[in-house]
Write a protein that holds these residues in place. Structure first.
Motif, short mmCIF file in Angstrom:
data_model
loop_
_atom_site.label_atom_id
_atom_site.label_comp_id
_atom_site.label_asym_id
_atom_site.label_seq_id
_atom_site.Cartn_x
_atom_site.Cartn_y
_atom_site.Cartn_z
N GLY A 1 77.07 97.94 50.13
CA GLY A 1 77.09 96.72 49.33
C GLY A 1 77.72 95.52 50.00
N ILE A 2 77.96 95.62 51.31
CA ILE A 2 78.52 94.50 52.05
C ILE A 2 77.41 93.51 52.40
N LYS A 3 77.69 92.22 52.23
CA LYS A 3 76.71 91.19 52.56
C LYS A 3 76.69 90.98 54.06
N LEU A 4 75.51 91.06 54.65
CA LEU A 4 75.36 90.91 56.10
C LEU A 4 74.70 89.57 56.43
N VAL A 5 75.35 88.83 57.31
CA VAL A 5 74.84 87.52 57.73
C VAL A 5 74.73 87.52 59.25
N MET A 6 73.60 87.08 59.77
CA MET A 6 73.41 86.98 61.21
C MET A 6 73.70 85.56 61.68
N ILE A 7 74.42 85.45 62.81
CA ILE A 7 74.65 84.14 63.41
C ILE A 7 74.21 84.19 64.87
N SER A 8 73.54 83.13 65.32
CA SER A 8 73.06 83.11 66.70
C SER A 8 72.61 81.72 67.10
N ALA A 9 72.67 81.46 68.42
CA ALA A 9 72.10 80.23 68.95
C ALA A 9 70.61 80.43 69.22
N ASN A 10 70.18 81.68 69.11
CA ASN A 10 68.77 82.00 69.24
C ASN A 10 68.03 81.47 68.02
N SER A 11 66.72 81.43 68.08
CA SER A 11 65.95 80.89 66.96
C SER A 11 65.81 81.92 65.85
N LYS A 12 65.72 81.44 64.63
CA LYS A 12 65.54 82.31 63.47
C LYS A 12 64.24 83.09 63.61
N GLU A 13 63.23 82.44 64.15
CA GLU A 13 61.93 83.10 64.34
C GLU A 13 62.06 84.29 65.28
N ASN A 14 62.77 84.11 66.40
CA ASN A 14 62.95 85.20 67.36
C ASN A 14 63.71 86.37 66.74
N ILE A 15 64.76 86.05 65.99
CA ILE A 15 65.59 87.09 65.38
C ILE A 15 64.80 87.87 64.33
N GLU A 16 64.08 87.16 63.49
CA GLU A 16 63.29 87.82 62.44
C GLU A 16 62.22 88.73 63.05
N LYS A 17 61.63 88.28 64.13
CA LYS A 17 60.61 89.08 64.81
C LYS A 17 61.22 90.36 65.36
N PHE A 18 62.38 90.24 66.00
CA PHE A 18 63.05 91.41 66.56
C PHE A 18 63.46 92.39 65.45
N LEU A 19 64.06 91.88 64.39
CA LEU A 19 64.51 92.74 63.30
C LEU A 19 63.35 93.49 62.65
N LYS A 20 62.23 92.80 62.49
CA LYS A 20 61.05 93.43 61.88
C LYS A 20 60.49 94.52 62.79
N LEU A 21 60.41 94.23 64.09
CA LEU A 21 59.88 95.21 65.05
C LEU A 21 60.74 96.48 65.10
N ASN A 22 62.03 96.31 64.84
CA ASN A 22 62.96 97.43 64.94
C ASN A 22 63.40 97.98 63.58
N ASP A 23 62.70 97.59 62.52
CA ASP A 23 62.98 98.08 61.17
C ASP A 23 64.45 97.88 60.82
N MET A 24 64.93 96.63 61.00
CA MET A 24 66.34 96.31 60.77
C MET A 24 66.49 95.10 59.85
N GLU A 25 65.71 95.02 58.83
CA GLU A 25 65.77 93.86 57.94
C GLU A 25 66.87 94.05 56.90
N TYR A 26 68.12 94.14 57.41
CA TYR A 26 69.27 94.39 56.55
C TYR A 26 70.02 93.11 56.18
N PHE A 27 69.67 91.99 56.80
CA PHE A 27 70.50 90.80 56.68
C PHE A 27 70.09 89.91 55.50
#
Length: 205
Positions: free
Chosen positions: A98-124
């Motif tokens: 039940g912990i809220k997870l927030v991603m922070i990065s200088a990378n683009s949101k598009e790149n991060i979302e693509k990576f998370l989806k490819l690796n089945d990690m849409e926890y944020f």
């Protein structure tokens, strides 16, 4: 008790050190700075970002454009990147608690979302982008203000010296991880609140 975790992307979750190293050298001629020999790849991990830029004569005023170019090229390489599998399991467990997870990065949101989806990690719950190379604390402060998050209920997980500096400026605790971009020696000098050598140690904290 920590109710919200802000987690870094590159180095902390994704093993992208060599990719970023190669991209840095790829744009050296365009932005007129020195390339880093492969033999120096470990040594520079003991230097702060500012020290690296100074040693390899990276023009500070060109850093924003350099970052944009790196992010664009990075997009094409996402399918080749590996996720830290232990970190993936830890994040899944934290989400289930039940912990809220927030991603922070200088990378683009598009790149991060693509990576998370490819690796089945849409926890944020949210992805926040730090637009300035050395302004991560401002991004975190804006997030806490917007969502009315108390400083004693939030913690940062990240892998670089500059993240410790940002956490200090934001007056929030930080878990520094040793498997990312910066060496343990450099991280230790800055006295993070917690220093972990394995993702599983995060669960104890």
């Amino acid at each position: 008790m920590f109710k919200t975790i802000i987690c870094d992307f590159d180095g902390t979750i994704v093993d992208s050190g060599q990719v970023v190293f190669d991209l840095f050298n790829e744009f050296a001629d365009k932005y007129d700075y020195k390339k880093i020999p492969q033999s120096e790849s470990d040594r520079i991990r003991a230097l702060t970002v500012k020290e690296r830029f100074k040693e390899y004569e990276v023009p500070v005023l060109k850093v924003p454009m350099l970052t944009m170019d790196v992010v664009k090229r990075y997009k094409k390489l996402i399918p080749t990147l590996d996720v830290n599998q232990e970190m993936k399991r830890v994040l899944k467990n934290l989400k289930e608690f039940g912990i809220k997870l927030v991603m922070i990065s200088a990378n683009s949101k598009e790149n991060i979302e693509k990576f998370l989806k490819l690796n089945d990690m849409e926890y944020f719950d949210e992805i926040i982008q730090s637009s300035r190379f050395f302004g991560r604390h401002t991004t975190m402060n804006n997030y806490m203000k917007k969502h009315h998050v108390a400083k004693d209920e939030i913690i940062l997980i990240a892998d670089e010296h500059r993240d410790i500096v940002a956490a200090r400026k934001s007056e929030i605790p930080i878990i520094s991880v040793t498997w990312g971009y910066d060496l343990e020696e450099l991280l230790s000098k800055s006295n993070p609140d917690f220093l972990v050598r394995s993702p599983l140690e995060i669960m104890d904290i």
